[in-house]
Design a protein around this motif. Sequence first.
Motif, mmCIF file in Angstrom:
data_model
loop_
_atom_site.group_PDB
_atom_site.id
_atom_site.type_symbol
_atom_site.label_atom_id
_atom_site.label_comp_id
_atom_site.label_asym_id
_atom_site.label_seq_id
_atom_site.Cartn_x
_atom_site.Cartn_y
_atom_site.Cartn_z
ATOM 1 N N PRO B 257 0.819 -1.216 0.000
ATOM 2 C CA PRO B 257 0.000 0.000 0.000
ATOM 3 C C PRO B 257 0.858 1.274 0.000
ATOM 4 C CG PRO B 257 -0.626 -1.509 1.771
ATOM 5 C CD PRO B 257 0.632 -2.016 1.210
ATOM 6 N N LYS B 274 -8.519 10.257 0.977
ATOM 7 C CA LYS B 274 -9.578 9.519 0.250
ATOM 8 C C LYS B 274 -9.373 9.658 -1.264
ATOM 9 C CE LYS B 274 -13.096 9.858 3.802
ATOM 10 N NZ LYS B 274 -14.140 10.755 4.297
ATOM 11 N N VAL B 277 -6.522 7.421 -2.453
ATOM 12 C CA VAL B 277 -6.935 6.021 -2.578
ATOM 13 C C VAL B 277 -7.713 5.829 -3.883
ATOM 14 C CG1 VAL B 277 -8.383 4.209 -1.572
ATOM 15 C CG2 VAL B 277 -6.949 5.642 -0.089
ATOM 16 N N ARG B 278 -8.589 6.800 -4.174
ATOM 17 C CA ARG B 278 -9.424 6.702 -5.372
ATOM 18 C C ARG B 278 -8.558 6.806 -6.648
ATOM 19 N NH1 ARG B 278 -11.533 10.570 -8.117
ATOM 20 N NH2 ARG B 278 -11.047 12.109 -6.525
ATOM 21 N N LEU B 282 -5.038 2.195 -4.811
ATOM 22 C CA LEU B 282 -4.263 1.398 -3.859
ATOM 23 C C LEU B 282 -4.723 1.733 -2.442
ATOM 24 C CD1 LEU B 282 -0.525 1.856 -4.976
ATOM 25 C CD2 LEU B 282 -1.790 -0.286 -4.963
ATOM 26 N N PRO B 283 -4.654 0.757 -1.533
ATOM 27 C CA PRO B 283 -4.956 1.112 -0.146
ATOM 28 C C PRO B 283 -3.895 2.076 0.396
ATOM 29 C CG PRO B 283 -4.162 -1.155 -0.297
ATOM 30 C CD PRO B 283 -4.317 -0.657 -1.697
ATOM 31 N N ARG B 285 -1.991 3.820 3.908
ATOM 32 C CA ARG B 285 -1.750 3.811 5.361
ATOM 33 C C ARG B 285 -1.244 5.206 5.706
ATOM 34 N NH1 ARG B 285 -4.266 -0.028 4.342
ATOM 35 N NH2 ARG B 285 -3.499 -2.178 4.177
#
Lengths: 65, 319
Positions: B257, B274, B277-278, B282-283, B285
């Motif tokens: 990630p 957010k 991520v979009r 990918l996630p 952290r």
Amino acid sequence: MEFELREMENILALLLFSSFVGLPSPPSDLSLRLMPHMVRELHVMSRRAGDLDDITGEIAGMFID
Amino acid sequence: MAPRIVYSVGKGGVGKTTCAAGLALQASRERLTLVVSLDPAHNLGDVLGLTLSGDPREISSNLWAVEVDMDAAIERYLADSTQRLQSMYGYLKAINLEGYLDALKLSPGIEEYATLETMESLLSTAEGRYDLVVFDTPPTGLTLRVLALPRVSLLWGERLTTLRREILDRRQVMRNIHGERKYVVDGVEQKLPSDEKSDGVMGELKDYVDRMRRLSALQADASQSRVMPVMNPDRLSLFETQRALETLGKLGMPIGPVIVNKVGLKPTDEETVKDIVRVLGLPARTLPYTSAEPVGIDALQLLTGKLDFREWIPGQRPA
């Protein structure tokens, strides 16, 4: 002189734009590795460069080689 | 056994060295770990609060750190190349190879090849000695070019092998007709190779292709290597990370990630995470912004309490 000028212009264009006419430069690392094994080819290239202004000699050479 | 590899990748100043050091420190609790700075402007020593050199130094139990002197690595690479050219010594006069080698220092691509060779040699020395090697990478542009090298070079190697094979095939036909051909360079007569076994060029090409194929496969093997992208919650960082990940994705490298560092400084940061991520798919952290930079082993220990770095270790099951 005219011939020499044309050849020099060609060489410069080839060095600069060879990648646009399908002669891209390989990774320099690979060229360096292969160089010691290609002494003969380098010899020929260097002789050819020297013979560029002697086209009659080049043609005559074709029959000897 | 070959060590696992993690590449800490990101724009300058986002905290990739801190994250590389944090990951290495956490990993060293369970495995022998080497953290390597390849950045020409080193700050791994600064982050660890220690003086480092080109030789690995044990900085805590199971953890070694090294700052590679890239200028020396380039010099070494050129010296090796020159040595390989010694066999054609007689030629140095004819085509001014010495001048050519001087110019090579400044040629495009040399820094990338020197960096790749350094990484390769570090990995081969690390074999059997360390379980994990963490690379703190140079600025994104150079890193991407270095990591793309094995793929690009493999393509070249394969094409040139095909061409060389065709040349050798024709030489064999000529040999069958005229007998063995010889040539003379600088008064020395040599046989013209016409089969793959005796042809030095083919031998070199085979080694090269094998080496590049091995490196490409290693990069794309999720059980062996992983990219740890580090960024900040801002748009410039996002654009650069997006471009970098696109290139690394094309190389088939396992990614993520993504670590979003210094979160919480601006009220909009949570929203930006957010978006990250979009956009990246990918996630993410997150690591919170702290007024004091984490410097030294103790501060890094605290950092590993805030983020579990183990998920970037290749082949490691998620906790």
